[in-house]
Design a protein around this motif. Structure first.
Motif, PDB file in Angstrom:
ATOM      1  N   ASN A 192       0.814  -1.221   0.000  1.00 32.06           N
ATOM      2  CA  ASN A 192       0.000   0.000   0.000  1.00 32.06           C
ATOM      3  C   ASN A 192       0.845   1.267   0.000  1.00 32.06           C
ATOM      4  N   ALA A 193       2.180   1.124  -0.026  1.00 27.79           N
ATOM      5  CA  ALA A 193       3.053   2.298   0.006  1.00 27.79           C
ATOM      6  C   ALA A 193       2.855   3.134  -1.250  1.00 27.79           C
ATOM      7  N   GLN A 194       2.737   4.456  -1.055  1.00 30.63           N
ATOM      8  CA  GLN A 194       2.536   5.380  -2.171  1.00 30.63           C
ATOM      9  C   GLN A 194       3.842   6.034  -2.623  1.00 30.63           C
ATOM     10  N   THR A 195       4.876   5.963  -1.803  1.00 31.66           N
ATOM     11  CA  THR A 195       6.168   6.592  -2.125  1.00 31.66           C
ATOM     12  C   THR A 195       7.298   5.584  -1.891  1.00 31.66           C
ATOM     13  N   PHE A 196       8.414   5.816  -2.563  1.00 36.73           N
ATOM     14  CA  PHE A 196       9.620   4.978  -2.427  1.00 36.73           C
ATOM     15  C   PHE A 196       9.281   3.489  -2.574  1.00 36.73           C
ATOM     16  N   LYS A 197       8.516   3.174  -3.595  1.00 33.87           N
ATOM     17  CA  LYS A 197       8.059   1.795  -3.765  1.00 33.87           C
ATOM     18  C   LYS A 197       9.229   0.825  -3.986  1.00 33.87           C
ATOM     19  N   GLY A 198      10.270   1.289  -4.694  1.00 34.32           N
ATOM     20  CA  GLY A 198      11.428   0.429  -4.924  1.00 34.32           C
ATOM     21  C   GLY A 198      12.141   0.059  -3.621  1.00 34.32           C
ATOM     22  N   LYS A 199      12.261   1.031  -2.728  1.00 34.98           N
ATOM     23  CA  LYS A 199      12.913   0.775  -1.435  1.00 34.98           C
ATOM     24  C   LYS A 199      12.076  -0.186  -0.599  1.00 34.98           C
ATOM     25  N   TRP A 200      10.771  -0.001  -0.629  1.00 35.66           N
ATOM     26  CA  TRP A 200       9.901  -0.889   0.168  1.00 35.66           C
ATOM     27  C   TRP A 200       9.895  -2.312  -0.392  1.00 35.66           C
ATOM     28  N   SER A 201      10.037  -2.428  -1.710  1.00 33.10           N
ATOM     29  CA  SER A 201      10.111  -3.764  -2.312  1.00 33.10           C
ATOM     30  C   SER A 201      11.370  -4.498  -1.829  1.00 33.10           C
ATOM     31  N   SER A 202      12.469  -3.741  -1.740  1.00 37.19           N
ATOM     32  CA  SER A 202      13.722  -4.326  -1.241  1.00 37.19           C
ATOM     33  C   SER A 202      13.586  -4.748   0.216  1.00 37.19           C
ATOM     34  N   ILE A 203      12.884  -3.927   1.000  1.00 39.95           N
ATOM     35  CA  ILE A 203      12.658  -4.253   2.414  1.00 39.95           C
ATOM     36  C   ILE A 203      11.816  -5.521   2.544  1.00 39.95           C
ATOM     37  N   ALA A 204      10.830  -5.670   1.650  1.00 35.05           N
ATOM     38  CA  ALA A 204       9.987  -6.870   1.686  1.00 35.05           C
ATOM     39  C   ALA A 204      10.827  -8.136   1.480  1.00 35.05           C
ATOM     40  N   ASP A 205      11.809  -8.082   0.575  1.00 36.98           N
ATOM     41  CA  ASP A 205      12.701  -9.233   0.355  1.00 36.98           C
ATOM     42  C   ASP A 205      13.471  -9.568   1.628  1.00 36.98           C
ATOM     43  N   LYS A 206      13.911  -8.540   2.317  1.00 37.78           N
ATOM     44  CA  LYS A 206      14.679  -8.766   3.551  1.00 37.78           C
ATOM     45  C   LYS A 206      13.793  -9.355   4.647  1.00 37.78           C
ATOM     46  N   LEU A 207      12.541  -8.930   4.680  1.00 43.15           N
ATOM     47  CA  LEU A 207      11.611  -9.474   5.671  1.00 43.15           C
ATOM     48  C   LEU A 207      11.354 -10.953   5.419  1.00 43.15           C
ATOM     49  N   SER A 208      11.301 -11.328   4.148  1.00 45.51           N
ATOM     50  CA  SER A 208      11.124 -12.756   3.817  1.00 45.51           C
ATOM     51  C   SER A 208      12.327 -13.567   4.289  1.00 45.51           C
ATOM     52  N   LEU A 212       7.004   3.510   9.769  1.00 46.82           N
ATOM     53  CA  LEU A 212       7.358   4.175   8.515  1.00 46.82           C
ATOM     54  C   LEU A 212       6.467   3.706   7.375  1.00 46.82           C
ATOM     55  N   SER A 213       6.176   2.408   7.368  1.00 50.22           N
ATOM     56  CA  SER A 213       5.337   1.892   6.280  1.00 50.22           C
ATOM     57  C   SER A 213       3.939   2.504   6.342  1.00 50.22           C
ATOM     58  N   THR A 214       3.426   2.703   7.550  1.00 54.09           N
ATOM     59  CA  THR A 214       2.102   3.307   7.715  1.00 54.09           C
ATOM     60  C   THR A 214       2.100   4.734   7.170  1.00 54.09           C
ATOM     61  N   LEU A 215       3.190   5.489   7.457  1.00 53.00           N
ATOM     62  CA  LEU A 215       3.298   6.862   6.951  1.00 53.00           C
ATOM     63  C   LEU A 215       3.352   6.899   5.429  1.00 53.00           C
ATOM     64  N   SER A 216       3.916   5.848   4.840  1.00 53.31           N
ATOM     65  CA  SER A 216       4.093   5.829   3.381  1.00 53.31           C
ATOM     66  C   SER A 216       2.810   5.517   2.628  1.00 53.31           C
ATOM     67  N   HIS A 217       1.753   5.194   3.355  1.00 58.34           N
ATOM     68  CA  HIS A 217       0.474   4.932   2.680  1.00 58.34           C
ATOM     69  C   HIS A 217      -0.108   6.204   2.086  1.00 58.34           C
TER      70      HIS A 217
END
Length: 549
Positions: free
Chosen positions: A25-41, A76-81
């Motif tokens: 649901n992030a509206q900004t810095f989508k590339g950075k959040w995608s990278s974070i998702a990989d790390k969470l996995s 931070l993820s909540t703020l990025s919505h």
């Protein structure tokens, strides 16, 4: 696994799942959040693996730290919505980069922890031997050096240093556990100055064990670069420890070249100029090693006032520093007549004589005698300094009980006898008798050094008279003709015996000592003067038969 820790892992898994649901649901810095998702996995997988092991203080610390990071990431993820960022774009971007970096570190830390084996150690620690217990402690501390904050790593280095100081065997165990690569990564990281200093201390501890030096030498260039950086900007204590490690590394030509090519000589000379007395001594030792390689010597000349700085240490440093400087200057002067003259002009001989009179260990005189030999090979220098009590000092150590010093002294005598006048003075100082005794020494190097010096001294008639009075002189000399004695240059032996071939008494002693048995074989070796000596002895013996009773 303790229930409390299992519950903590469950909570972290819940946080990770919540984040993975929030990130799309992030509206900004989508590339950075995608990278974070990989790390969470990746974190999910590691937490699953961690559940299979017993509870451990290290795992507990990691889980606490991870919990903090995940909570901040969730906020931070909540703020990025929202497309509008309450904290501004730049601040939010920096915050996201920060948590992303920390998550990467958590992934790496958990991976190291799981693979290290320390999680199983607590189960068996009560039933293992003392040596295995040390291995367990090393493994635990090395793991701590690779995970967590700098403060935690500093604490681990201090504990590890205490362990390594207890026993050299502990150092061997730590090396086998892979301490050197871990310390290298610390030196090459953005770690705090204190942590890097502690890492240098541990590397220096490893370097003083001969059986471990090869591990450091194998690291070569990377380690050298890090240590030279310590010389350039570290504390005085860190510089001293870096020099100790470089002392081991500089013993191979490849590493010596690397140190020299990376401005290491300048840095080491700088330490000699402004370092503590102990630091000066070790830095001078590294320079001594480097100067032992011919192709590196010219680089010393590129350091402004480098030789003068070394002479300053020679004049006022500790005994150990003086010994190392003398060794370094001796190497530098070997094939450089102008440098020899410069060293003498700047008071080098006086400094060496002061060292000579101050050193309490006879072994420490070897380097001084070698340096004097190097200097007096330049005859103008010999003429200047031979009257300063030098001859007496050299002759005195011919009688010492240290083989290397005796050999160095005999070689110095050979260089000093450059004319009849000094040969006469050397004989009067009493050098013939100890040289004759050295002919019976066990080492071939000692026999040859003595024979060479005596061959030179026999150029003065007074020394030949002294030689003849020595009971075993002729016998000991003839025994050196024995072909069974390997790696000895017999031309000096032949030269000595030739000096006495006109003496009837000496000829009889030579023949009685088996000279006629050995000489034919020496002639076959094409030793200079051997054929003429054999002919002289044979002819005289035959003449004695015809004129006998």
């Amino acid at each position: 696994m303790k229930v409390s820790e299992q519950e903590e892992i469950n909570n972290l898994n819940h946080l990770i799942q919540s984040l993975l649901s929030s990130i799309p649901n992030a509206q900004t810095f989508k590339g950075k959040w995608s990278s974070i998702a990989d790390k969470l996995s990746d974190l999910n997988l590691h937490l699953s693996d961690l559940s299979d092991f017993p509870a451990n203080s290290l795992s507990h610390q990691l889980l606490d730290s991870l919990s903090t990071t995940l909570s901040e990431t969730h906020s931070l993820s909540t703020l990025s919505h929202s497309p509008s960022l309450p904290n501004g774009k730049l601040k939010t971007q920096n915050d996201i980069d920060s948590v992303s970096s920390r998550l990467s570190r958590h992934v790496d830390d958990l991976d190291i922890l799981i693979k290290s084996g320390v999680l199983q150690d607590d189960v068996v620690s009560k039933t293992i031997s003392k040596r295995e217990s040390v291995r367990v402690r090393c493994r635990n501390l090395l793991t701590r050096l690779q995970i967590g904050s700098d403060d935690a790593k500093i604490s681990a280095t201090e504990s590890l240093n205490e362990l390594l100081q207890e026993d050299d065997k502990n150092v061997l165990i730590a090396v086998a556990q892979g301490i050197v690569p871990v310390l290298l990564r610390l030196l090459d990281s953005n770690a705090s100055p204190q942590l890097k200093e502690n890492a240098v201390v541990l590397i220096s501890r490893v370097s003083v064990l001969d059986s471990c030096k090869h591990v450091l030498i194998a690291e070569g260039l990377t380690l050298i670069q890090d240590l030279i950086r310590v010389l350039e900007s570290g504390s005085g204590f860190a510089k001293e420890k870096a020099c100790i490690a470089l002392e081991s590394l500089s013993q191979t030509k490849e590493n010596a070249r690397a140190i020299s090519s990376r401005n290491g000589i300048f840095s080491l000379v700088d330490v000699c100029q402004g370092g503590t007395p102990n630091c000066q001594a070790v830095a001078a030792s590294v320079l001594r090693n480097l100067s032992g390689f011919v192709e590196i010597r010219e680089n010393f000349m590129e350091v402004e006032n480098g030789v003068l700085i070394l002479l300053g240490v020679l004049g006022s440093g500790t005994i150990q520093a003086q010994e190392n400087v003398i060794g370094c200057l001796c190497n530098l002067c070997l094939d450089d007549e102008s440098l020899k003259l410069f060293v003498v002009k700047e008071g080098g001989v006086e400094f060496v004589m002061n060292y000579w009179d101050s050193v309490s260990n006879v072994r420490g005189l070897e380097v001084a005698v070698e340096f004097i030999r190097c200097l007096v090979s330049c005859h103008p220098i010999a003429e200047m300094i031979v009257s300063d009590g030098l001859l007496g000092r050299v002759v005195l150590v011919l009688n010492c009980n240290v083989l290397a010093v005796r050999i160095a002294a005999a070689r110095a005598v050979c260089e000093l006898g450059y004319d009849v006048k000094t040969r006469k003075e050397l004989g009067e100082c009493g050098c013939v008798s100890p040289l004759v005794r050295m002919l019976d020494g066990k080492a071939v190097e000692e026999k040859e050094a003595a024979a060479k010096a005596l061959a030179m001294l026999m150029g003065y008639a007074g020394n030949r008279r002294i030689f003849r009075k020595e009971e075993r002189a002729i016998f000991s000399t003839v025994q050196l003709l024995n072909p069974l004695l390997k790696n000895l240059d017999r031309k000096y032996v032949v030269s000595i015996l030739t000096s006495f071939v006109d003496s009837k008494k000496c000829r009889k002693q030579m023949i009685a000592s088996s000279a006629l048995v050995y000489l034919p074989k020496v002639v076959d070796m094409e030793v200079e003067g051997a054929k003429k000596l054999l002919e002289s002895l044979g002819r005289r013996k035959l003449w004695g038969v015809f004129t006998g009773p």
